[in-house]
Design a protein around this motif. Sequence first.
Motif, short mmCIF file in Angstrom:
data_model
loop_
_atom_site.label_atom_id
_atom_site.label_comp_id
_atom_site.label_asym_id
_atom_site.label_seq_id
_atom_site.Cartn_x
_atom_site.Cartn_y
_atom_site.Cartn_z
N ILE A 1 0.81 -1.22 0.00
CA ILE A 1 0.00 0.00 0.00
C ILE A 1 0.84 1.27 0.00
N LEU A 2 2.16 1.13 0.24
CA LEU A 2 2.99 2.33 0.29
C LEU A 2 4.45 1.96 0.09
N LYS A 3 5.14 2.79 -0.68
CA LYS A 3 6.60 2.77 -0.75
C LYS A 3 7.08 4.18 -0.45
N SER A 4 7.95 4.30 0.54
CA SER A 4 8.42 5.61 0.96
C SER A 4 9.93 5.59 1.11
N ASP A 5 10.58 6.69 0.73
CA ASP A 5 12.04 6.78 0.92
C ASP A 5 12.42 8.12 1.54
N ASN A 6 11.51 8.69 2.34
CA ASN A 6 11.77 9.99 2.94
C ASN A 6 11.30 9.97 4.39
N MET A 7 12.23 10.07 5.30
CA MET A 7 11.95 10.03 6.73
C MET A 7 11.06 11.19 7.19
N ARG B 1 25.05 9.91 1.73
CA ARG B 1 24.13 10.59 2.64
C ARG B 1 23.25 11.60 1.93
N SER B 2 23.81 12.33 0.98
CA SER B 2 23.06 13.41 0.35
C SER B 2 21.95 12.92 -0.56
N SER B 3 21.93 11.65 -0.89
CA SER B 3 20.90 11.14 -1.81
C SER B 3 19.71 10.52 -1.08
N VAL B 4 19.79 10.41 0.24
CA VAL B 4 18.73 9.75 1.01
C VAL B 4 18.14 10.77 1.98
N ARG B 5 16.84 10.91 1.98
CA ARG B 5 16.19 11.91 2.85
C ARG B 5 15.99 11.32 4.24
N SER C 1 10.50 14.45 -4.11
CA SER C 1 10.45 14.09 -2.70
C SER C 1 10.73 15.30 -1.82
N VAL C 2 11.70 16.12 -2.21
CA VAL C 2 12.03 17.32 -1.44
C VAL C 2 10.84 18.27 -1.39
N GLU C 3 10.15 18.43 -2.52
CA GLU C 3 9.00 19.34 -2.52
C GLU C 3 7.89 18.82 -1.61
N GLU C 4 7.61 17.53 -1.68
CA GLU C 4 6.58 16.97 -0.81
C GLU C 4 6.97 17.12 0.66
N GLU C 5 8.21 16.87 0.97
CA GLU C 5 8.72 17.02 2.34
C GLU C 5 8.59 18.46 2.82
#
Length: 841
Positions: free
Chosen positions: A104-110, A162-166, A404-408
């Motif tokens: 139901i979900l895939k997420s890669d942003n803490m 590090r810079s590629s993972v939120r 992802s950055v914009e959504e965050e």
Amino acid sequence: MSTFKSYELSQGWQFREASDDNTPSVWRDVSRVPTVVHLDLLAHGIIRDPFVALNELEVQWIGERDWIYRTEFATPEIREGEKCDIFFEGLDTIATVTLNRAVILKSDNMFIPHRLEVTPRLIPGGVNALEILFESALLCGRERVRQHPEHRFITHQTELGRSSVRKAGYHWGWDWGPILMTAGPWRPVWLEVYTARIEDVWVESEVSADLKSCQGRVKVQVDENVEHRVRVTILFQGETVFESEITANDGVAGCEFQIAEPALWYPHGYGPQNRYEVRARLINEHGVQHEVSKVTGFRRVELVQEKDRHGQSFYFRINGIDVFAGGSCWIPGDNFLPRLTPDKYKKWLELLREGNQNTIRIWGGGIFEPAEFYSTCDELGILVWQDFMFACASYPTYPSFLSSVEEEARANVRRLRHHPSIVIYAGSNEDYQIQEKYNLDYNFETDKDPASWLKSSFPARYIYEYLLPKIVEEESPRTPYHPTSPWGGGKHSADPTIGDIHQWNVWHGAMLPYQDFPKIGGRFVSEFGMEALPHIPTIEQFVQTAEEMYPQSQTMDFHNKASGHERRLGTYILENFQVRPDLQSYIHLSQIVQSEAMRSAYQTWRREWGQDRKCGGVLVWQLNDCWPTTSWAVVDYYLRKKPAFYAIARALSPIAVSISRTHHDWTSGHNTPPKSTDYTLSAVSSHTEPVYATLSLRTISILTGQDLRPQSSYKTTLTPNSTTEITTGTLSLENTDPFVLSATLHIQNQIISRDMAWPQPYKYLSFQNRGLTVKYIPETNVLSVTAEKPVKGLVFEERDGLWLRDNGIDVAPGDEQVIAVRGVHGEADVPRWRYVGDDLV
């Protein structure tokens, strides 16, 4: 009554390593969600505490593995017309969620919360299986570096990926914290059942320049694109000051409002922290379907950046009052974030205000803090400088990353925009210093095309100068935005005449003496610092053996992550003090070095808060620690205050006296001792009205404790919200004892501020036979401190259960200092103390 029902899924969870697919028995119970895997492994005794000894090295395998969390829950009662959501407040970090075996979900942003309607996926009247796979963020970062050869990855502090993972940057290790790559449901998980729901309610308002009215628009976001009636109410102290019923079409509703003579929100020390409740109720013929309320405050915020004789100013004006932003930078308070409770946050922030600080900067390598953090800042009147979560790197800008950055960014600005304490957003931390160091493409004056920035060797400029300011303008339009910290409008980031600076030429860089702080300030100093060891009770919690209890032991060295820390800290101690090898002496001297550095910086730069506002704020790096360690923190992981905390508090008192003298660096080469010293006596006031005060100045022999000349006294009116220079002069250093200048400031015959200026370096001075007396007076619960000769750096050892009003003080003969204290149970329980040149008492 609201038909909205909410259930926290905090119990009944289990976890295991994902590679154990064929071993069902390895599932282990989780005591509570929110959690991260290290906490659960600790609870089961599988790992040793990473905060103790060198145990951090034993747990690095955790960050290279995948982990699974699961729970079961009964399908709640869902009536006709209702639906059910699962709401994840935060998943750390590379997460795949399945419900009854369906993804139901895939997420890669803490940093992004997720809400999912799951009504059709639930088993009617049955039990549902919820499972979350957390893949290794560490390995994911490494893989993304390989996947994007078009980007030049430059990342300071440990991992290139590090810079590629939120994910919180400090989890990857920093120069004050360990490498602990957490994974898990780090914020609460909720099940919510409702017919219709208010997504958000917020206010876009403006306080008039004369502060006589507040007007704006209340906005409500409803979850469905159908028509809803919404009743909007604004209340102050329980009384309704505005109410309107509006219709939400296409999920959005709004109405204009105006409040005459609003009760405004001020930073502490400048006025009350008045707050209003903004309430939205979703209603139909059956009554209230859902209700949401936010507590907010109305204030007029300006970031004043005006050309002047020093360059361009940088300071905050709140409700027409210029505010000197004296405070600290904040890193996350723990490597294991679920351990940070609302009560712990409140203790930290109450400590900040206790120390006369009014500003906290949330650093870009941490997290967007939870609601309790900002609500407490609102309550206590603490200004918040909020970085976006970018730090010390050149970040990529490939499409999925930007999305992802914009959504965050939108999710978090929406979550935070009702807090009156937030007075600025900054795009990043030190990323433009990366640009400067590696000569990445950047032409501020001529290249104004955001599309071209994406094609440059510094594509992250697109994030800081286009994407984030656009989001702030759309979501929180009256909050100032600053592209990064430090930032000087296209000039070099170290330019002291414009914007903010990070002044690291003391400790880092040129390793200038801390006595040079007066020469190297800026328009707003948003980072600077000096390291110090914590008190011995903290060291005893991470050093396991007596054999390791010395300053240069492997354990002590391991619990200081700063590059070259031993050489740097040793240099500052050796240049200024007589050095002894035992741990207690080294702790004390390191703490006095830090305290002296803070006194020098805060006093000097606050004095520049004159009529021309040369310096608009000072924020030490850093207030706190995320684990027990030696660092730049002025309060350690266990909330034990170092003397520097008190030095800052004294310098930031609403009214503070300052006595300075010329520092002559003659300790090496063919320089000769100085023959005279210049001095300046001044006072600063944050009061907005004149204050009548008397200042006294003494010249006291360090050898005998006798006054070398008659005391001078000055009656004056302190300039409101500014600096008042009282007197200057020159004193001969020939044919006289070494002496201190001791200043006091009296109001109505009561001393409210003290300061002492010593000849330096201290290592040339004799501190024997000071005649120091410390007495505990149980009737008033105070420590009485007197001395026959000047005393430097009297430090009481901080411990659990002990509270001191002041510490790390200098004592002048004939001037009794009375320190309020809690947690002392009789004369025998007085905490151990030291002063410079003394043996342990």
